[in-house]
Design a protein around this motif. Structure first.
Motif, PDB file in Angstrom:
ATOM      1  N   ALA A 134       0.828  -1.203   0.000  1.00 49.47           N
ATOM      2  CA  ALA A 134       0.000   0.000   0.000  1.00 49.47           C
ATOM      3  C   ALA A 134       0.864   1.256   0.000  1.00 49.47           C
ATOM      4  CB  ALA A 134      -0.915  -0.005   1.220  1.00 49.47           C
ATOM      5  N   HIS A 135       2.036   1.158   0.600  1.00 49.78           N
ATOM      6  CA  HIS A 135       2.943   2.312   0.665  1.00 49.78           C
ATOM      7  C   HIS A 135       4.375   1.816   0.839  1.00 49.78           C
ATOM      8  CE1 HIS A 135       3.205   1.469   4.919  1.00 49.78           C
ATOM      9  NE2 HIS A 135       1.891   1.392   4.942  1.00 49.78           N
ATOM     10  N   GLY A 136       5.294   2.747   0.820  1.00 50.96           N
ATOM     11  CA  GLY A 136       6.686   2.383   1.032  1.00 50.96           C
ATOM     12  C   GLY A 136       7.056   2.505   2.501  1.00 50.96           C
ATOM     13  N   LEU A 137       8.250   2.040   2.841  1.00 55.47           N
ATOM     14  CA  LEU A 137       8.731   2.149   4.212  1.00 55.47           C
ATOM     15  C   LEU A 137      10.104   2.797   4.222  1.00 55.47           C
ATOM     16  CD1 LEU A 137       7.982  -1.178   6.120  1.00 55.47           C
ATOM     17  CD2 LEU A 137       7.089   1.113   6.617  1.00 55.47           C
ATOM     18  N   ARG A 138      10.349   3.587   5.269  1.00 57.88           N
ATOM     19  CA  ARG A 138      11.667   4.190   5.423  1.00 57.88           C
ATOM     20  C   ARG A 138      12.304   3.596   6.665  1.00 57.88           C
ATOM     21  NH1 ARG A 138      14.105   8.198   8.562  1.00 57.88           N
ATOM     22  NH2 ARG A 138      15.728   9.384   7.446  1.00 57.88           N
ATOM     23  N   LEU A 139      13.544   3.165   6.511  1.00 57.22           N
ATOM     24  CA  LEU A 139      14.283   2.625   7.654  1.00 57.22           C
ATOM     25  C   LEU A 139      15.456   3.543   7.962  1.00 57.22           C
ATOM     26  CD1 LEU A 139      15.079   0.360   9.686  1.00 57.22           C
ATOM     27  CD2 LEU A 139      16.368  -0.690   7.813  1.00 57.22           C
ATOM     28  N   ASP A 140      15.506   4.022   9.208  1.00 58.14           N
ATOM     29  CA  ASP A 140      16.637   4.834   9.632  1.00 58.14           C
ATOM     30  C   ASP A 140      17.694   3.873  10.169  1.00 58.14           C
ATOM     31  OD1 ASP A 140      17.060   7.933  11.328  1.00 58.14           O
ATOM     32  OD2 ASP A 140      18.490   6.282  11.250  1.00 58.14           O
ATOM     33  N   ALA A 141      18.863   3.870   9.515  1.00 60.36           N
ATOM     34  CA  ALA A 141      19.872   2.862   9.873  1.00 60.36           C
ATOM     35  C   ALA A 141      20.381   3.033  11.293  1.00 60.36           C
ATOM     36  CB  ALA A 141      21.034   2.929   8.890  1.00 60.36           C
ATOM     37  N   ARG A 142      20.460   4.282  11.753  1.00 59.98           N
ATOM     38  CA  ARG A 142      21.051   4.501  13.076  1.00 59.98           C
ATOM     39  C   ARG A 142      20.077   4.101  14.189  1.00 59.98           C
ATOM     40  NH1 ARG A 142      21.481   9.048  16.019  1.00 59.98           N
ATOM     41  NH2 ARG A 142      20.605  10.238  14.300  1.00 59.98           N
ATOM     42  N   THR A 143      18.819   4.543  14.068  1.00 60.12           N
ATOM     43  CA  THR A 143      17.855   4.269  15.140  1.00 60.12           C
ATOM     44  C   THR A 143      17.090   2.967  14.919  1.00 60.12           C
ATOM     45  OG1 THR A 143      16.129   5.444  13.955  1.00 60.12           O
ATOM     46  CG2 THR A 143      17.478   6.744  15.468  1.00 60.12           C
ATOM     47  N   GLY A 144      17.098   2.472  13.688  1.00 61.29           N
ATOM     48  CA  GLY A 144      16.333   1.261  13.382  1.00 61.29           C
ATOM     49  C   GLY A 144      14.844   1.539  13.256  1.00 61.29           C
ATOM     50  N   GLU A 145      14.488   2.830  13.270  1.00 62.28           N
ATOM     51  CA  GLU A 145      13.082   3.228  13.224  1.00 62.28           C
ATOM     52  C   GLU A 145      12.482   3.027  11.834  1.00 62.28           C
ATOM     53  OE1 GLU A 145      11.280   7.521  13.936  1.00 62.28           O
ATOM     54  OE2 GLU A 145      12.750   6.940  15.481  1.00 62.28           O
ATOM     55  N   LEU A 146      11.259   2.454  11.757  1.00 59.18           N
ATOM     56  CA  LEU A 146      10.566   2.257  10.486  1.00 59.18           C
ATOM     57  C   LEU A 146       9.395   3.230  10.407  1.00 59.18           C
ATOM     58  CD1 LEU A 146      10.360  -1.635  10.185  1.00 59.18           C
ATOM     59  CD2 LEU A 146      11.394  -0.100   8.510  1.00 59.18           C
ATOM     60  N   SER A 147       9.223   3.896   9.271  1.00 60.44           N
ATOM     61  CA  SER A 147       8.072   4.785   9.119  1.00 60.44           C
ATOM     62  C   SER A 147       7.553   4.715   7.692  1.00 60.44           C
ATOM     63  CB  SER A 147       8.466   6.223   9.486  1.00 60.44           C
ATOM     64  OG  SER A 147       9.679   6.557   8.849  1.00 60.44           O
ATOM     65  N   PRO A 148       6.227   4.855   7.509  1.00 64.42           N
ATOM     66  CA  PRO A 148       5.671   4.781   6.157  1.00 64.42           C
ATOM     67  C   PRO A 148       6.051   5.999   5.328  1.00 64.42           C
ATOM     68  CG  PRO A 148       3.937   5.196   7.785  1.00 64.42           C
ATOM     69  CD  PRO A 148       5.195   5.053   8.554  1.00 64.42           C
ATOM     70  N   VAL A 149       6.294   5.795   4.035  1.00 66.07           N
ATOM     71  CA  VAL A 149       6.551   6.905   3.117  1.00 66.07           C
ATOM     72  C   VAL A 149       5.790   6.661   1.824  1.00 66.07           C
ATOM     73  CG1 VAL A 149       8.845   7.623   3.919  1.00 66.07           C
ATOM     74  CG2 VAL A 149       8.638   5.756   2.263  1.00 66.07           C
ATOM     75  N   ALA A 150       5.493   7.747   1.120  1.00 64.79           N
ATOM     76  CA  ALA A 150       4.842   7.623  -0.187  1.00 64.79           C
ATOM     77  C   ALA A 150       5.925   7.561  -1.245  1.00 64.79           C
ATOM     78  CB  ALA A 150       3.940   8.839  -0.435  1.00 64.79           C
ATOM     79  N   ARG A 151       5.894   6.521  -2.055  1.00 68.09           N
ATOM     80  CA  ARG A 151       6.868   6.396  -3.144  1.00 68.09           C
ATOM     81  C   ARG A 151       6.435   5.272  -4.076  1.00 68.09           C
ATOM     82  NH1 ARG A 151      12.278   5.050  -3.111  1.00 68.09           N
ATOM     83  NH2 ARG A 151      11.671   4.048  -5.042  1.00 68.09           N
ATOM     84  N   GLY A 152       7.020   5.228  -5.262  1.00 73.11           N
ATOM     85  CA  GLY A 152       6.704   4.165  -6.211  1.00 73.11           C
ATOM     86  C   GLY A 152       7.456   2.896  -5.865  1.00 73.11           C
ATOM     87  N   VAL A 153       7.207   1.840  -6.633  1.00 67.06           N
ATOM     88  CA  VAL A 153       7.916   0.583  -6.403  1.00 67.06           C
ATOM     89  C   VAL A 153       9.397   0.787  -6.708  1.00 67.06           C
ATOM     90  CG1 VAL A 153       8.224  -1.775  -7.249  1.00 67.06           C
ATOM     91  CG2 VAL A 153       5.922  -0.874  -6.862  1.00 67.06           C
ATOM     92  N   GLY A 154      10.222   0.245  -5.814  1.00 65.67           N
ATOM     93  CA  GLY A 154      11.665   0.388  -5.992  1.00 65.67           C
ATOM     94  C   GLY A 154      12.320   0.790  -4.682  1.00 65.67           C
TER      95      GLY A 154
END
Ligand code: ADP
Ligand code: MG
Length: 623
Positions: A134-154
């Protein structure tokens, strides 16, 4: 003199310390030392990953030469949400699962350490979306935090403040401009291998390079290096030949080899790929060099892009963390294949002359077969399939380009439009009815005792008589060196000459070499040498002068220790120079024509033995 005190050991060990496993972060930082040397290393690793993910379009965005920020965006398969954290773990990879996989690896990556290493020396984040999510995910390498982001496949990977945590490393970086140049070069290496993928590079918000996806390999090379690179090179494709011969396995070589005229002062346009991976390999470089040795002048550097295809099980890519080095199971086989492929491509005049008469394929390069050079089940290196890169379209506009035209090309043009340039203007007066069939045309006159002027279908041909003849004699000598010795011819009356002590000594110590060269030389007095036989191919040369020049060559320090073949080629070249037509010798029209026909038949006759061009075409238009 008193004894010199020994220097103190660098790290005096004061007390025993316990053994401990290093913390993970530190292990990654140590690994990063090998993988990540500068921003360009990050670019290379991220583009590798994008290609492994099947991307069709890759965008690289840089700030301050990549030192402040590197973003690599792709439209590949993406990373599944639950796997995202794993991507950053050391030795976590989706590309191999077993030793067997490793031995036949066909992806760019497989060590599973790039992202972990980069994350340990920068501020990194990964954005990704897989098809169906449904959406993309962003992973912050330092904190390990995952958050949803809007973006295309890739996937996009953002790397900021490289080496911020390791300032010592950061100090080694050069100016932004230099780092930027290295980053662009890293992308260029990928772009040359993957014409089917589009690449763009932005720096400080400005588009600085764009290579659109191309279905024809030559279009990509033109886009990267300019049209001149393509027009001044000959195509190589041994795969077609091997295929025709029913050979399986082995080594296939494809690519473009620049003609000697296109050589440069710097070795900056030499690209070698093994199964689609850019490598630096001394063995291959040596094979290339050996092939060019005969046609290239001094320190000039040839230009080439070579794709070597080999069964992945016969090459070890796991030699170095950056995978820029490889190890072949049979290095000699690869060396020979490279040398042979380039040698054949450069020696084309003979084959092409046949092509001009409509007999068979020029130089045997049938790129029409096309298809994909299989290097990876997922990501084949695509090779154009419709023959547009074949010899003919590489040289679309014959007239007005006198510099890089080779006999090879001339013959192709000739075959295609035998008399087009002056059709409807005037009849060409030709002495012989078949003169138009000769690529180098018919001789008109000699100029300044040095040049032969000839007329062919395209206009005027200017031939450097000595240079051309030198090459012909040289190739003839090499050919007559069938077994190990050159055919020798006894002299009716031996020639004697006064020799220096060095010449006397060399004649005796190098007696075997001289015999192998077709020379029978013997002392007949304390300071006199007699020549009793000389090479049949040089029957007209002055025996005493010939022997003197060969002895001078043999006296050179180190000559004896050099590879026999190489030394012999040098000596043959000396002999050829000697046996070739001297300047200011008047030639008859028949002699000139004979020389032109010899040139058409002789391999490598586009260059003399020292790499100088032997002839030039001047088109009617230019005249
Ligand atoms: P390797 O490439 O050797 O497997 P990396 O550390 O470079 O190791 O990447 C780890 C894993 O992360 C890869 O095996 C792959 O599954 C995933 N990955 C990395 N970059 C991408 C990308 N651009 N698109 C899809 N998957 C990726
Ligand atoms: Mg990788």
């Amino acid at each position: 003199m008193s004894a010199i005190p020994l220097p103190a050991p660098p790290h005096p060990i004061a007390e025993r310390r316990p053994i401990r496993a290093l913390p993970d972060e530190l292990v990654s930082q140590i690994a990063a030392g090998e993988v990540v040397e500068r921003p360009a290393s990050v670019v290379r690793e991220l583009v590798d990953n994008a290609l492994d993910a099947g991307a069709r379009q890759i965008t690289v965005r840089l700030l301050s030469g990549g030192v402040r920020s590197i973003v690599v965006e792709d439209d590949g398969a993406g990373i599944a949400p639950d796997e995202l954290p794993l991507a950053l773990l050391r030795h976590a990879t989706s590309k191999i699962t077993s030793l067997d996989d490793l031995e036949g690896v066909s992806t760019m990556g497989f060590r599973g350490e790039a992202l972990a290493a980069i994350a340990s020396v920068s501020e990194m984040s990964v954005h990704s979306r897989i098809p169906g999510a449904a959406h993309g995910l962003r992973l912050d390498a330092r904190t390990g935090e995952l958050s949803p982001v809007a973006r295309g496949v890739g996937t996009s990977v953002e790397v900021r403040e490289l080496f911020f945590s390791t300032p010592a490393r950061r100090k080694f970086l050069k100016t932004d401009a230099t780092e930027l140049a290295h980053c662009v070069e890293a992308v260029r290496r990928h772009a040359l291998a993957r014409a089917d993928v589009g690449f763009s590079i932005w720096h400080e918000g400005k588009l600085i390079e764009q290579w659109r996806a191309a279905s024809h390999y030559a279009d990509r090379v033109s886009a990267v290096f300019g049209d001149a690179f393509v027009t001044a090179s000959v195509p190589i494709d041994t795969a077609g030949i091997a295929h025709a011969l029913g050979a399986t396995g082995g080594v296939s070589i494809r690519g473009l080899a620049g003609v000697p005229d296109a050589a440069r002062a710097r070795a900056d346009q030499q690209y070698v790929y093994v199964n689609g991976r850019f490598v630096r390999d001394r063995l291959i470089a040596h094979g290339v060099r050996a092939a060019y040795e005969d046609v290239l002048h001094g320190q000039r550097q040839p230009v080439y892009v070579l794709f070597i295809g080999i069964d992945p099980r016969r090459v070890d890519v796991n030699v170095h963390p950056t995978k820029i080095e490889v190890r072949f199971r049979d290095g000699r086989e690869v060396h020979q294949a490279v040398r042979r492929a380039i040698d054949d491509a450069l020696a084309a005049p003979r084959a092409l002359a046949a092509g001009a008469q409509g007999q068979g394929e020029p130089s045997g390069t049938s790129w029409d077969q096309g298809g994909a050079l299989e290097t990876s089940a997922r990501a084949p290196v695509t090779w154009p399939a419709d023959g547009r890169v074949g010899p003919a379209p590489l040289w679309p506009t014959p007239l007005g380009r006198q510099q890089a035209l080779s006999l090879n090309e001339l013959a192709v043009l000739h075959a295609r439009e035998p008399s087009a340039p002056w059709a409807g203007i005037a009849q060409v007066p030709t002495a012989q009815p078949d003169a138009a069939a000769w690529p180098l045309g018919r001789a008109l006159a000699q100029l300044g005792g040095v040049y032969i002027l000839a007329e062919n279908a395209l206009g005027l041909v200017i031939v450097d008589t000595h240079a051309a003849h030198e090459r012909i004699v040289y190739e003839r000598l090499k050919a007559s060196l069938g077994g190990d010795t050159i055919a020798s011819q006894p002299l009716l009356i031996p020639t004697t000459f006064a020799a220096t002590p060095t010449e006397m000594a060399t004649a005796q110590s190098e007696h075997a070499t001289l015999s192998a060269l077709g020379l029978d030389v013997a002392p007949i007095g304390p300071a006199t040498l007699a020549v009793r036989a000389q090479p049949a191919a040089l029957a007209d040369a002055d025996p005493a002068e010939l022997v003197r020049s060969v002895l001078a060559e043999l006296q050179q320090p180190g000559r004896a220790t050099r590879v026999v073949q190489r030394a012999r080629d040098d000596i043959l070249a000396t002999m050829a120079c000697h046996g070739a037509v001297r300047a200011n010798r008047r030639l008859t029209i028949e002699e000139m024509n004979a020389l032109l026909r010899d040139m058409e038949r002789t391999e490598r006759s586009d260059q003399c033995n020292h790499g100088r061009p032997t002839w030039r075409q001047v088109s009617l238009k230019e005249l």
